[in-house]
Enzyme design. Structure first.
Site, PDB file in Angstrom:
ATOM      1  N   ASP A  36       9.751 -14.479  56.928  1.00 63.22           N
ATOM      2  CA  ASP A  36      10.486 -15.489  58.008  1.00 63.22           C
ATOM      3  C   ASP A  36      10.093 -16.847  57.855  1.00 63.22           C
ATOM      4  OD1 ASP A  36      12.794 -15.956  59.398  1.00 63.22           O
ATOM      5  OD2 ASP A  36      11.652 -15.167  61.315  1.00 63.22           O
ATOM      6  N   ARG A  40      13.375 -22.969  58.799  1.00 63.71           N
ATOM      7  CA  ARG A  40      12.782 -24.083  59.429  1.00 63.71           C
ATOM      8  C   ARG A  40      11.752 -24.759  58.594  1.00 63.71           C
ATOM      9  NH1 ARG A  40      10.287 -19.701  63.204  1.00 63.71           N
ATOM     10  NH2 ARG A  40      11.334 -18.447  61.892  1.00 63.71           N
ATOM     11  N   HIS A  53      14.062 -21.648  50.946  1.00 61.66           N
ATOM     12  CA  HIS A  53      14.346 -20.388  50.316  1.00 61.66           C
ATOM     13  C   HIS A  53      13.764 -20.329  48.824  1.00 61.66           C
ATOM     14  CE1 HIS A  53      16.516 -18.639  53.515  1.00 61.66           C
ATOM     15  NE2 HIS A  53      17.817 -19.428  53.239  1.00 61.66           N
ATOM     16  N   GLU A  83      22.440  -7.631  57.874  1.00 67.52           N
ATOM     17  CA  GLU A  83      22.927  -8.797  58.742  1.00 67.52           C
ATOM     18  C   GLU A  83      23.053 -10.126  58.276  1.00 67.52           C
ATOM     19  OE1 GLU A  83      20.511  -6.387  59.503  1.00 67.52           O
ATOM     20  OE2 GLU A  83      22.149  -5.229  60.490  1.00 67.52           O
ATOM     21  N   LEU A 147       1.203  -1.808  40.617  1.00 65.67           N
ATOM     22  CA  LEU A 147       1.757  -2.152  41.962  1.00 65.67           C
ATOM     23  C   LEU A 147       3.233  -1.986  41.803  1.00 65.67           C
ATOM     24  CD1 LEU A 147       1.810  -3.938  44.689  1.00 65.67           C
ATOM     25  CD2 LEU A 147       2.589  -5.832  43.324  1.00 65.67           C
TER      26      LEU A 147
HETATM   27  C1  FPP Z   1      14.333 -15.702  56.030  1.00 64.85           C
HETATM   28  O1  FPP Z   1      14.024 -16.898  56.375  1.00 64.85           O
HETATM   29  C2  FPP Z   1      14.473 -15.609  54.791  1.00 64.85           C
HETATM   30  C3  FPP Z   1      15.321 -15.082  53.885  1.00 64.85           C
HETATM   31  C4  FPP Z   1      16.809 -14.484  54.570  1.00 64.85           C
HETATM   32  C5  FPP Z   1      15.380 -15.032  52.607  1.00 64.85           C
HETATM   33  C6  FPP Z   1      13.986 -14.610  52.065  1.00 64.85           C
HETATM   34  C7  FPP Z   1      14.282 -14.614  50.516  1.00 64.85           C
HETATM   35  C8  FPP Z   1      13.325 -15.038  49.458  1.00 64.85           C
HETATM   36  C9  FPP Z   1      12.083 -15.728  50.152  1.00 64.85           C
HETATM   37  C10 FPP Z   1      13.503 -14.944  48.103  1.00 64.85           C
HETATM   38  C11 FPP Z   1      12.894 -13.461  47.701  1.00 64.85           C
HETATM   39  C12 FPP Z   1      13.101 -13.321  46.337  1.00 64.85           C
HETATM   40  C13 FPP Z   1      12.627 -12.139  45.679  1.00 64.85           C
HETATM   41  C14 FPP Z   1      12.692 -12.061  44.124  1.00 64.85           C
HETATM   42  C15 FPP Z   1      11.683 -11.130  46.253  1.00 64.85           C
HETATM   43  P1  FPP Z   1      15.111 -17.863  57.401  1.00 64.85           P
HETATM   44  O2  FPP Z   1      16.097 -18.431  56.457  1.00 64.85           O
HETATM   45  O3  FPP Z   1      15.824 -16.823  58.348  1.00 64.85           O
HETATM   46  O4  FPP Z   1      14.217 -18.803  58.161  1.00 64.85           O
HETATM   47  P2  FPP Z   1      14.319 -19.313  59.564  1.00 64.85           P
HETATM   48  O5  FPP Z   1      14.233 -18.283  60.457  1.00 64.85           O
HETATM   49  O6  FPP Z   1      13.286 -20.489  59.697  1.00 64.85           O
HETATM   50  O7  FPP Z   1      15.784 -19.825  59.672  1.00 64.85           O
END
Ligand code: FPP
Length: 256
Positions: A36, A40, A53, A83, A147
């Protein structure tokens, strides 16, 4: 045992990385991560959320490497929840492209490092380009026994439990299973995580202290580690710190 292993030859930087494998007692077998704070991280820098991201994907690479190094057996990463479809379409499209982007670059290294890719979540609803990329990775790494990297994609725990219950009831109706045989172990076989051990450690980055519909059944006795660090800033050192914190915990599973 100390052993040099080549890992994730990053084609972008053309830099070959070498890691020393690190065996320590009481390393968690299964680590689950709620990644998460991407949005931000980007907003703080005046950048669009998707830049967070993108940077989050670089953190994924670092943490997968660290998990191999520490000989973690299963790493489950919450990439997209049921969600998350509520987000603006351009952001959804961007996140859905990340698994393919990751696998296009790193699949050869993943195979070379004996990593097995799995997906937990409803793959049927994914865009074709995401589904095909992850299915190809699942098929190409099926025989690897290092892994296990679980990508939680279109995953929601309540959906998973309901789906499992329906499948189990269908088996009872078809006399493949009797009600007497139903216990926790039997039910677990209908979950996306069938055959896997439950997470020993859950890490959530980004400062929030909630589960967000992640692995509600499987986390019943898991140790939690919450950090304010935003996911794109989460480093190998922070991952090691979380493992160390876990090693200090006394797990009693309700006993004394
Ligand atoms: C939450 O942060 C993050 C996500 C919903 C996306 C996470 C995805 C990745 C990091 C890519 C992963 C890829 C692979 C191949 C495993 P947020 O957007 O809710 O952050 P915020 O709370 O600051 O708004």
């Amino acid at each position: 045992m100390l052993m040099k292993i080549p890992f994730f030859n990053n084609k972008k930087s053309k830099e070959s990385l070498h890691y020393t494998q690190d065996t320590q007692d009481n390393t968690p077998d299964h680590v689950a991560i709620i990644m998460d704070g991407n949005g931000r991280w980007a907003s703080k820098r005046g950048m669009p959320r998707v830049a967070g991201h993108k940077e989050g994907l670089s953190a994924v690479v670092k943490i997968v490497k660290a998990a191999v190094k520490c000989q973690v057996k299963i790493l489950t990463m919450y990439t997209f929840s049921t969600e998350n479809w509520k987000r603006p379409k351009p952001e959804i499209d961007f996140i859905m492209k990340l698994p393919k982007e990751f696998l296009d670059i790193y699949l050869p290294d993943i195979i070379a490092n004996n990593v097995r890719i799995e997906v937990i979540g409803n793959m049927k609803e994914l865009p074709a380009y995401t589904r095909e990329a992850v299915q190809y990775a699942i098929d190409s790494t099926r025989d690897n026994d290092g892994l296990q990297l679980n990508i939680a994609l279109n995953y929601g725990s309540r959906h998973e439990i309901l789906h499992a219950m329906k499948e189990m009831l269908a088996d009872i109706n078809n006399a493949k299973l009797s009600l007497d045989q139903v216990d926790e172990q039997q039910f677990s076989r209908y979950l996306y995580t069938a055959g896997m051990t439950n997470p020993d450690l859950l890490i959530r980055t980004g400062g929030e202290k909630r589960l967000s519909n992640f692995l509600l059944w499987q986390l019943a006795y898991t140790e939690f580690c919450f950090t304010d660090v935003l996911w794109p800033d989460f480093s190998e050192n922070e991952f090691m710190d979380a493992l160390e914190e876990y090693r200090q915990r006394k797990r009693r599973y309700g006993g004394i």
